[in-house]
Design a protein around this motif. Structure first.
Motif, PDB file in Angstrom:
ATOM      1  N   MET A   1       1.037  -1.024  -0.006  1.00 37.91           N
ATOM      2  CA  MET A   1      -0.141   0.263   0.211  1.00 37.91           C
ATOM      3  C   MET A   1       0.922   1.112  -0.262  1.00 37.91           C
ATOM      4  N   SER A   2       0.695   1.636  -1.034  1.00 39.44           N
ATOM      5  CA  SER A   2       1.612   3.120  -0.713  1.00 39.44           C
ATOM      6  C   SER A   2       0.980   4.273   0.238  1.00 39.44           C
ATOM      7  N   SER A   3       2.077   5.421   0.140  1.00 35.06           N
ATOM      8  CA  SER A   3       1.731   6.635   1.156  1.00 35.06           C
ATOM      9  C   SER A   3       0.219   6.972   0.704  1.00 35.06           C
ATOM     10  N   GLU A   4       0.511   7.550  -0.744  1.00 33.26           N
ATOM     11  CA  GLU A   4      -0.878   7.638  -1.058  1.00 33.26           C
ATOM     12  C   GLU A   4      -2.345   7.496  -1.078  1.00 33.26           C
ATOM     13  N   THR A   5      -2.365   5.850  -1.026  1.00 29.31           N
ATOM     14  CA  THR A   5      -3.648   5.505  -0.589  1.00 29.31           C
ATOM     15  C   THR A   5      -4.013   5.157   1.059  1.00 29.31           C
ATOM     16  N   LYS A   6      -2.636   5.866   1.692  1.00 34.46           N
ATOM     17  CA  LYS A   6      -3.667   5.787   3.114  1.00 34.46           C
ATOM     18  C   LYS A   6      -2.967   7.204   4.281  1.00 34.46           C
ATOM     19  N   LEU A   7      -3.531   8.367   2.913  1.00 31.59           N
ATOM     20  CA  LEU A   7      -4.757  10.298   3.930  1.00 31.59           C
ATOM     21  C   LEU A   7      -4.953   9.484   4.281  1.00 31.59           C
ATOM     22  N   ASN A   8      -5.846   8.596   4.583  1.00 33.28           N
ATOM     23  CA  ASN A   8      -7.639   8.032   5.849  1.00 33.28           C
ATOM     24  C   ASN A   8      -7.275   7.401   6.465  1.00 33.28           C
ATOM     25  N   GLU A   9      -6.567   7.140   7.121  1.00 33.19           N
ATOM     26  CA  GLU A   9      -6.012   6.596   8.495  1.00 33.19           C
ATOM     27  C   GLU A   9      -5.936   7.258   8.919  1.00 33.19           C
ATOM     28  N   ASP A  10      -6.282   7.026  10.348  1.00 33.35           N
ATOM     29  CA  ASP A  10      -6.109   7.653  11.647  1.00 33.35           C
ATOM     30  C   ASP A  10      -4.496   7.396  11.902  1.00 33.35           C
ATOM     31  N   PHE A  11      -3.972   7.192  11.960  1.00 28.16           N
ATOM     32  CA  PHE A  11      -2.480   7.525  12.550  1.00 28.16           C
ATOM     33  C   PHE A  11      -1.418   8.285  11.980  1.00 28.16           C
ATOM     34  N   LEU A  12      -2.108   8.648  10.304  1.00 20.30           N
ATOM     35  CA  LEU A  12      -1.010   9.566  10.053  1.00 20.30           C
ATOM     36  C   LEU A  12      -1.629  10.997  10.204  1.00 20.30           C
ATOM     37  N   CYS A  13      -2.361  11.678  10.799  1.00 21.07           N
ATOM     38  CA  CYS A  13      -3.293  12.873  10.510  1.00 21.07           C
ATOM     39  C   CYS A  13      -2.211  13.841  10.861  1.00 21.07           C
ATOM     40  N   VAL A  14      -1.422  14.041  11.566  1.00 23.29           N
ATOM     41  CA  VAL A  14      -0.499  14.632  12.322  1.00 23.29           C
ATOM     42  C   VAL A  14      -0.020  14.776  10.514  1.00 23.29           C
ATOM     43  N   PRO A  15       1.208  13.807  10.900  1.00 24.38           N
ATOM     44  CA  PRO A  15       2.158  14.259   9.507  1.00 24.38           C
ATOM     45  C   PRO A  15       1.321  14.908   7.959  1.00 24.38           C
ATOM     46  N   GLY A  36       5.725  10.208   9.440  1.00 31.11           N
ATOM     47  CA  GLY A  36       5.024   9.259  10.164  1.00 31.11           C
ATOM     48  C   GLY A  36       6.370   8.667  11.361  1.00 31.11           C
ATOM     49  N   LEU A  37       7.288   8.309  10.631  1.00 32.03           N
ATOM     50  CA  LEU A  37       8.118   7.294  11.010  1.00 32.03           C
ATOM     51  C   LEU A  37       9.179   8.489  11.708  1.00 32.03           C
ATOM     52  N   GLU A  38       8.967   8.989  11.316  1.00 27.87           N
ATOM     53  CA  GLU A  38      10.024  10.767  11.510  1.00 27.87           C
ATOM     54  C   GLU A  38       9.653  11.058  12.763  1.00 27.87           C
ATOM     55  N   LEU A  39       7.875  11.164  13.657  1.00 26.44           N
ATOM     56  CA  LEU A  39       7.942  11.222  14.155  1.00 26.44           C
ATOM     57  C   LEU A  39       7.642  10.245  16.194  1.00 26.44           C
ATOM     58  N   GLY A  40       8.073   9.229  15.043  1.00 24.56           N
ATOM     59  CA  GLY A  40       7.597   8.069  16.268  1.00 24.56           C
ATOM     60  C   GLY A  40       7.024   7.317  15.176  1.00 24.56           C
ATOM     61  N   LEU A  41       6.457   6.705  14.486  1.00 27.18           N
ATOM     62  CA  LEU A  41       5.005   6.088  14.012  1.00 27.18           C
ATOM     63  C   LEU A  41       4.826   5.040  14.464  1.00 27.18           C
ATOM     64  N   VAL A  42       3.708   4.167  15.484  1.00 27.25           N
ATOM     65  CA  VAL A  42       3.495   3.143  16.518  1.00 27.25           C
ATOM     66  C   VAL A  42       2.037   2.761  16.048  1.00 27.25           C
ATOM     67  N   VAL A  43       1.783   1.825  15.377  1.00 21.07           N
ATOM     68  CA  VAL A  43       0.234   1.359  14.645  1.00 21.07           C
ATOM     69  C   VAL A  43       0.240  -0.618  15.596  1.00 21.07           C
ATOM     70  N   LEU A 148     -12.416  24.072   9.825  1.00 18.17           N
ATOM     71  CA  LEU A 148     -10.696  24.142  10.134  1.00 18.17           C
ATOM     72  C   LEU A 148     -10.588  22.826   8.332  1.00 18.17           C
ATOM     73  N   TRP A 149      -9.727  22.564   8.373  1.00 18.30           N
ATOM     74  CA  TRP A 149      -9.367  21.499   7.272  1.00 18.30           C
ATOM     75  C   TRP A 149      -9.237  20.088   8.357  1.00 18.30           C
ATOM     76  N   ASP A 150      -9.071  18.932   7.586  1.00 18.50           N
ATOM     77  CA  ASP A 150      -9.190  17.342   8.644  1.00 18.50           C
ATOM     78  C   ASP A 150      -8.569  16.966   7.450  1.00 18.50           C
ATOM     79  N   PRO A 151      -7.768  15.931   8.102  1.00 25.57           N
ATOM     80  CA  PRO A 151      -6.913  15.100   7.199  1.00 25.57           C
ATOM     81  C   PRO A 151      -7.765  13.516   6.885  1.00 25.57           C
TER      82      PRO A 151
END
Length: 192
Positions: A1-15, A36-43, A148-151
């Motif tokens: 899965m590319s990062s483009e298809t993950k844009l609505n995943e909850d784990f990446l709202c900050v990035p 996300g990885l640089e910000l300590g992503l946990v899944v 608001l703009w919501d990711p």
């Protein structure tokens, strides 16, 4: 899965929100998964294959990114990518009660960008009590609405009542994530 298809995943709202800020501030984007990885992503382990390199935990409280931890700080990410922005976190309790609208409006007037961290269910009355972030686009002071703009829904702007957003920020014990130049951030007093 590319990062483009993950844009609505909850784990990446900050990035994703940080990338929106980078665009507002005319800075180059950073791949959301890399950020996300640089910000300590946990899944959770069930999603680990979709997020190569992410740390894994079964504790829902750990999921997402951890920019409050020194080794994963937003400041370090900006420095590592040579992005000439300053980041400041202002906890909700640092703003005088009744002055939050003025504070946000002053930040936007100074051309600073704002991400707000809050409890999702408190703000949207749906989903779970999980941490989430959105970008403050504008303020309609006459109607006490924060736009608001919501990711999670990047094609739409969402109008949220001021008191609802504050309740969500308080529930999560979060605040305002400010991005700008040192001069623009210094131009707005915190306590207002």
């Amino acid at each position: 899965m590319s990062s483009e298809t993950k844009l609505n995943e909850d784990f990446l709202c900050v990035p994703i929100s940080i990338n929106r800020i980078l665009a507002e501030q005319r800075q180059p984007p950073i791949d959301p998964l890399k950020l996300g990885l640089e910000l300590g992503l946990v899944v959770p382990s069930a999603k680990a294959a979709d997020y190569p390199g992410a740390r894994v935990s079964e504790s829902k409280d750990q999921w997402g990114v951890h920019p409050q931890q020194t080794e994963y700080s937003i400041e370090k990410v900006l420095e590592r990518h040579h992005i000439p922005l300053v980041y400041r976190f202002i906890h909700i309790n640092q703003i005088t009660s009744g002055k939050h609208l003025d504070f946000m409006a002053s930040q936007l007037d100074a051309r600073n960008s704002i991400i707000v961290g809050y409890d999702y269910k408190t703000v949207f009355n749906t989903g779970g009590h999980v941490g989430h972030v959105s970008v403050v686009v504008s303020i309609e002071t006459a109607s006490d609405l924060i736009i608001l703009w919501d990711p999670a829904d990047p094609e739409e702007y969402i109008a949220v009542p001021y008191f609802t957003l504050l309740a969500g920020i308080r529930k999560r014990r979060d605040g305002y994530w400010l991005f700008g130049t040192k001069d623009s951030l210094d131009s707005v007093p915190v306590g207002i």
